[in-house]
Design a protein around this motif. Structure first.
Motif, short mmCIF file in Angstrom:
data_model
loop_
_atom_site.label_atom_id
_atom_site.label_comp_id
_atom_site.label_asym_id
_atom_site.label_seq_id
_atom_site.Cartn_x
_atom_site.Cartn_y
_atom_site.Cartn_z
N GLY A 187 -21.52 76.54 -24.57
CA GLY A 187 -20.84 77.51 -25.06
C GLY A 187 -20.42 78.78 -24.17
N GLU A 188 -20.88 78.64 -23.07
CA GLU A 188 -20.76 79.92 -22.19
C GLU A 188 -19.23 79.65 -21.38
OE1 GLU A 188 -22.55 82.78 -21.70
OE2 GLU A 188 -23.80 82.04 -23.35
N PRO A 189 -18.74 80.64 -21.12
CA PRO A 189 -17.42 80.63 -20.31
C PRO A 189 -17.65 79.99 -19.00
CG PRO A 189 -18.16 83.00 -20.28
CD PRO A 189 -19.02 82.17 -21.28
N ILE A 190 -16.62 79.24 -18.36
CA ILE A 190 -16.82 78.69 -17.26
C ILE A 190 -17.01 79.71 -15.72
CG2 ILE A 190 -14.36 78.46 -16.57
CD1 ILE A 190 -14.63 75.92 -15.37
N ALA A 191 -16.57 80.82 -16.13
CA ALA A 191 -16.76 82.12 -14.81
C ALA A 191 -16.28 83.21 -15.41
CB ALA A 191 -15.59 81.44 -13.74
N GLU A 192 -16.65 84.43 -14.60
CA GLU A 192 -16.37 85.45 -15.04
C GLU A 192 -14.84 86.13 -14.99
OE1 GLU A 192 -18.66 88.12 -12.62
OE2 GLU A 192 -20.57 87.51 -13.43
N THR A 193 -13.98 85.59 -14.12
CA THR A 193 -12.92 86.09 -13.86
C THR A 193 -11.76 84.91 -13.63
OG1 THR A 193 -13.04 86.44 -11.47
CG2 THR A 193 -13.72 88.22 -12.89
N TYR A 194 -10.45 85.25 -13.91
CA TYR A 194 -9.44 84.41 -13.35
C TYR A 194 -9.58 83.76 -11.92
CZ TYR A 194 -4.71 82.44 -12.39
OH TYR A 194 -3.90 81.55 -11.75
N ASP A 195 -9.97 84.74 -11.15
CA ASP A 195 -9.86 84.33 -9.66
C ASP A 195 -10.95 83.32 -9.54
OD1 ASP A 195 -7.80 86.20 -9.00
OD2 ASP A 195 -9.39 87.94 -8.66
N HIS A 196 -12.11 83.59 -10.27
CA HIS A 196 -13.13 82.20 -10.00
C HIS A 196 -12.89 81.28 -10.70
CE1 HIS A 196 -15.46 86.29 -9.35
NE2 HIS A 196 -16.41 85.59 -8.77
N VAL A 197 -12.22 81.11 -11.95
CA VAL A 197 -11.55 79.86 -12.24
C VAL A 197 -10.64 79.32 -11.57
CG1 VAL A 197 -10.52 78.92 -14.41
CG2 VAL A 197 -12.00 80.56 -14.68
N ALA A 204 -9.27 74.96 -7.84
CA ALA A 204 -8.72 74.35 -6.72
C ALA A 204 -9.26 73.64 -5.84
CB ALA A 204 -7.96 75.59 -6.05
N THR A 205 -10.62 74.00 -5.60
CA THR A 205 -11.72 73.18 -5.02
C THR A 205 -11.96 71.96 -5.55
OG1 THR A 205 -12.64 75.32 -4.18
CG2 THR A 205 -14.09 73.44 -4.27
N LEU A 206 -12.16 71.83 -6.91
CA LEU A 206 -12.34 70.35 -7.51
C LEU A 206 -11.35 69.62 -7.25
CD1 LEU A 206 -13.86 68.79 -9.76
CD2 LEU A 206 -12.51 69.99 -11.42
N GLN A 207 -9.96 70.11 -7.46
CA GLN A 207 -8.85 69.26 -7.25
C GLN A 207 -8.84 68.99 -5.88
OE1 GLN A 207 -5.11 71.25 -8.21
NE2 GLN A 207 -3.91 69.39 -8.08
N VAL A 231 -23.40 68.25 -1.68
CA VAL A 231 -22.91 69.60 -1.37
C VAL A 231 -22.84 70.26 -2.83
CG1 VAL A 231 -20.98 70.90 -0.34
CG2 VAL A 231 -21.72 68.81 0.54
N ILE A 232 -22.95 71.47 -2.90
CA ILE A 232 -22.81 72.09 -4.18
C ILE A 232 -22.18 73.58 -3.73
CG2 ILE A 232 -24.03 73.90 -5.85
CD1 ILE A 232 -25.94 71.68 -6.23
N PHE A 233 -21.02 74.11 -4.41
CA PHE A 233 -20.39 75.35 -4.18
C PHE A 233 -20.74 76.34 -5.59
CE2 PHE A 233 -17.95 72.20 -1.90
CZ PHE A 233 -17.52 72.85 -0.45
N GLY A 270 -7.31 84.08 1.32
CA GLY A 270 -7.25 85.17 0.30
C GLY A 270 -8.50 84.79 -0.57
N LYS A 271 -8.21 84.51 -1.85
CA LYS A 271 -9.00 84.18 -2.86
C LYS A 271 -9.44 82.71 -3.13
CE LYS A 271 -7.92 88.51 -5.24
NZ LYS A 271 -7.47 89.19 -6.53
N LEU A 272 -9.18 81.92 -2.06
CA LEU A 272 -9.26 80.35 -2.17
C LEU A 272 -9.91 79.97 -0.83
CD1 LEU A 272 -5.99 79.06 -3.58
CD2 LEU A 272 -8.12 79.54 -4.92
N ILE A 273 -10.88 78.84 -0.96
CA ILE A 273 -11.32 78.29 0.24
C ILE A 273 -10.00 77.21 0.78
CG2 ILE A 273 -13.06 76.66 1.12
CD1 ILE A 273 -14.82 77.50 -1.09
N GLY A 274 -9.88 77.21 2.00
CA GLY A 274 -9.02 76.30 2.82
C GLY A 274 -9.85 75.27 3.26
N PHE A 275 -9.32 74.09 3.02
CA PHE A 275 -10.28 72.75 3.62
C PHE A 275 -9.31 72.30 4.60
CE2 PHE A 275 -11.90 73.61 -0.57
CZ PHE A 275 -13.25 73.43 -0.40
N TYR A 276 -10.03 71.82 5.89
CA TYR A 276 -9.26 71.32 6.89
C TYR A 276 -10.23 70.02 7.48
CZ TYR A 276 -6.43 75.44 6.95
OH TYR A 276 -5.55 76.52 6.71
#
Length: 229
Positions: free
Chosen positions: A17-27, A32-35, A94-96, A166-172
């Motif tokens: 029942g806890e929220p997935i993350a603290e802020t919109y940026d975190h969500v 984005a990483t999951l996708q 791997v865990i993020f 920015g507020k995301l991880i880029g993957f290459y």
């Protein structure tokens, strides 16, 4: 008199029942990483899960953790309500964790020690707001049974280079340098490619029309003056 409870009768909840993350940026960073990673691993025997309980001791449902994103190899693809190590026979590779000032101590101490003990090969901390990790991204890799900092921002387990964007991880990709695109970027790239093809087809059609007009002009010239010398 106490009655022993069968392990098959033990309930392992899939939500607290806890929220997935603290802020919109975190969500947004989590999804984005999951996708990105789901698309990257498509067709392989692996799965990517986000904010789902990881149970690591059979018979003890309170011994659990909910990593923000975890990648597991050598398991059936697709989602799960939760993940039990003893059933799947594989520990996450791997865990993020998408960290913040409020989760700082838990992420860098409690979870670090837990994932190290479970022998999770790589553990990455990403601070979207830059609240306590100056460079925003810090990874750790097992050497023996101890985590050591990753200094080149490369995930050997994923064969990807990670970059703060920015507020995301880029993957290459390590093999060809190609960037793995999030959905919005995929759409933009598709539109760009489509526009290029339309422009190329339009140009080809215009050239065909000019060639046809020239041929018609030459035909009229021949009718009036005969073949060209």
């Amino acid at each position: 008199m106490t009655t022993a409870i069968s392990t098959s009768e033990i309930i392992y909840p899939s939500s607290d029942g806890e929220p997935i993350a603290e802020t919109y940026d975190h969500v947004y960073a989590i999804f984005a990483t999951l996708q990105i990673l789901k698309q990257y691993l498509q067709g392989r025997r692996a799965t990517v899960l986000a904010n789902q309980f990881l149970y690591y001791v059979q018979g003890f449902p309170k011994l659990r953790v909910a990593p923000d994103v975890m990648v597991i190899y050598d398991v059936e693809p697709g989602g799960r309500d939760n993940y039990k190590i003893w059933e799947e026979k594989q520990v996450p590779k791997v865990i993020f964790e998408f960290t913040s000032k409020g989760t700082q101590e838990e992420d860098k101490t409690t979870k670090n020690n837990l994932y190290e003990g479970l022998e999770v090969e790589e553990y990455w901390l990403f601070d979207p707001k830059g609240e306590w990790i100056t460079q925003q991204l810090q990874g750790y890799r097992l050497r023996g049974d101890i985590y050591e900092p990753i200094t080149d921002s490369c995930s050997q387990a994923l064969q990807l280079r990670l970059a703060v964007e920015g507020k995301l991880i880029g993957f290459y990709r390590l093999d060809n340098g190609e960037k793995l695109l999030v959905n919005d970027e995929l759409i933009a790239a598709l539109k760009q490619e489509t526009n290029k093809r339309i422009e190329a087809e339009t140009q080809a059609e215009q050239e065909r029309q000019r060639a046809a007009e020239l041929e018609a002009l030459l035909s009229r010239y021949r009718e009036q003056f005969g073949d060209l010398p």
